[in-house]
Motif scaffolding. Structure first.
Motif, PDB file in Angstrom:
ATOM      1  N   ASP A 118      39.497 -40.595 -13.891  1.00  0.00           N
ATOM      2  CA  ASP A 118      38.918 -40.724 -15.247  1.00  0.00           C
ATOM      3  C   ASP A 118      37.935 -42.192 -16.091  1.00  0.00           C
ATOM      4  O   ASP A 118      38.942 -43.226 -15.963  1.00  0.00           O
ATOM      5  CB  ASP A 118      39.393 -40.641 -16.666  1.00  0.00           C
TER       6      ASP A 118
ATOM      7  N   SER B  91      35.769 -42.477 -18.476  1.00  0.00           N
ATOM      8  CA  SER B  91      35.540 -43.427 -19.749  1.00  0.00           C
ATOM      9  C   SER B  91      35.932 -44.997 -19.928  1.00  0.00           C
ATOM     10  O   SER B  91      34.673 -45.226 -20.700  1.00  0.00           O
ATOM     11  CB  SER B  91      36.286 -42.208 -20.101  1.00  0.00           C
TER      12      SER B  91
ATOM     13  N   SER C 162      31.959 -38.456  -9.414  1.00  0.00           N
ATOM     14  CA  SER C 162      32.518 -37.591 -10.467  1.00  0.00           C
ATOM     15  C   SER C 162      32.056 -39.252 -11.904  1.00  0.00           C
ATOM     16  O   SER C 162      32.236 -39.091 -13.002  1.00  0.00           O
ATOM     17  CB  SER C 162      34.072 -38.267  -9.951  1.00  0.00           C
TER      18      SER C 162
ATOM     19  N   GLN D 183      30.608 -38.156 -14.657  1.00  0.00           N
ATOM     20  CA  GLN D 183      30.926 -38.363 -16.162  1.00  0.00           C
ATOM     21  C   GLN D 183      30.077 -38.629 -17.264  1.00  0.00           C
ATOM     22  O   GLN D 183      29.866 -39.070 -18.079  1.00  0.00           O
ATOM     23  CB  GLN D 183      32.598 -39.221 -16.097  1.00  0.00           C
TER      24      GLN D 183
ATOM     25  N   ARG E  69      27.914 -36.075 -18.731  1.00  0.00           N
ATOM     26  CA  ARG E  69      28.713 -35.557 -19.648  1.00  0.00           C
ATOM     27  C   ARG E  69      28.641 -36.477 -20.623  1.00  0.00           C
ATOM     28  O   ARG E  69      28.009 -36.014 -22.237  1.00  0.00           O
ATOM     29  CB  ARG E  69      30.679 -35.615 -19.023  1.00  0.00           C
TER      30      ARG E  69
END
Length: 388
Positions: free
Chosen positions: A213, A215, A240, A244, A247
């Motif tokens: 992750d 973010s 990845s 992201q 997204r």
């Protein structure tokens, strides 16, 4: 003694002589077997590059063995370092302690290569690197066993900085993995940016290679309002991070080091998301080399399932260089090492190889971009035409 017996005895003698002559002829033409090792990531997230390198090395071996003028028959021992330092040390130790293995063509992942050079040196096993780009692998030691045919991240960082300047980007955010590879890439890129004082680094974010992750880092990076995001790492994380970004709706241009320059990056993202991503690599497109089309034809004819990928030509060239050294001085590790050390004006698939005083080939970096689902040489792309 009757004549019939003499005729039989004579026939037997003639057959025996003929058989001996045949055996002696076979012994005279039989070639001694020499083993060399190929070491790279054959499984895992960057295996597409490792498999392309393995196949290219095998092609070089097969072509050598098909040449009746060669002194030795070569066997390629294939070892999977998984792009993991601990595994790399294990497989290199296995190769180095096998005295039948005279040399190695090794490593795509810099994080692996940097921890194995001591083992190659300790056991006196010559290594020709085909993919790892961390400068310290050659420049950080005086190990005569270590040679490299591909370039380093110094070249990549310099070209990336020049691209940022030419593209008119003034604000750059950096995201990199915290291995030796990622940290090294970030250092050399930032050093190269210093020649352009009007370019500002808005933020620099290190991420763990096991992290999934991103973010927090991406949100923080976006607050700095960068014109471009630079990534220093390998394909799995590159996929990845870019996914992201997509997204969460961040459309900032994305550029990355040679660690993402492979088919796996596009396959992992899909061509639409990967479109326009820029990368930098120390090799020109294979078709740009004098014998590039010949290599591609031979590779296809060999029936390999995987593409040679960006570093396949370097693995092929490294393998031929090692084999030619063995042909010249014989299957002796010390003699092969010394012969490799003197490499000058060696004509290879990837151009003329000249080692400097640290056994590093002198190369230039090249720029690529994803266009219509494939990596395209920047100068031949629509993006280059739009930038003019």
């Amino acid at each position: 003694m009757n004549r019939k017996y003499l005729r039989v005895a004579g026939a037997i003698a003639n057959c025996t002589v003929a058989a001996l002559l045949t055996l002696n002829a076979g012994a005279a033409t039989a070639k001694d077997l020499v083993k060399i090792a190929f070491i790279g990531p054959l499984t895992g997230g960057v295996s597409s590059t490792g498999l392309g390198g393995r196949n290219s090395a095998q092609l070089a071996v097969d072509q050598h063995n098909a040449d009746p003028s060669k002194k030795y028959r070569v066997e390629l021992v294939k070892l999977d370092d998984e792009c993991k330092p601990a595994v790399g040390v294990q497989v290199v130790t296995r190769a180095a302690t096998d005295r039948n293995i005279i040399g190695a063509v090794g490593h795509y992942c810099s994080a692996v290569a940097i921890v194995t050079v001591d083992t190659f040196h300790r056991f006196g096993l010559p290594l020709v690197i085909w993919g790892a780009v961390l400068p310290e692998i050659t420049y950080g030691n005086s190990f005569k066993e270590i040679h490299r045919v591909n370039g380093t991240m110094i070249n990549e960082g310099k070209l990336a900085a020049e691209y940022v300047q030419k593209a008119g980007f003034k604000r750059v955010a950096l995201i990199y993995d915290t291995t030796d590879y990622g940290k090294g890439q970030s250092v050399h890129f930032m050093n190269a940016l210093k020649q352009f004082p009007d370019i500002t680094v808005t933020g620099s974010y290190g991420v763990d290679v096991t992290q999934q992750d991103f973010s927090a880092e991406l949100t923080a990076a976006q607050r700095g309002k960068p014109d471009v995001i630079w990534f220093g790492g390998l394909t799995p994380q590159g996929v990845s991070i870019k996914a992201q970004l997509q997204r969460i709706g961040i459309a900032t241009p994305f550029i990355g080091v040679s660690g993402i320059l492979n088919e796996g990056f596009i396959a992992g993202l899909g061509s639409a998301v990967a479109e326009g991503v820029v990368s930098f690599h120390n090799g020109a497109p294979i078709e740009k080399y004098a014998k590039g089309k010949e290599f591609l034809t031979a590779y296809a004819a060999a029936g390999f399932k995987e593409e040679p990928d960006a570093y396949g030509p370097f693995a092929y060239s490294a393998t031929k260089l090692l084999i030619d050294a063995i042909e010249k001085v014989g299957p002796n590790r010390a003699k092969v090492r010394d012969e490799l050390n003197t490499t000058r004006d060696y004509e290879s698939l990837v151009g003329t190889i000249n080692f400097d005083d640290h056994r590093q080939n002198i190369t230039n970096a090249h720029q690529y971009v994803v266009q219509d689902g494939k990596w395209v040489y920047w100068a031949d792309s629509k993006y280059a035409k739009e930038q003019k």
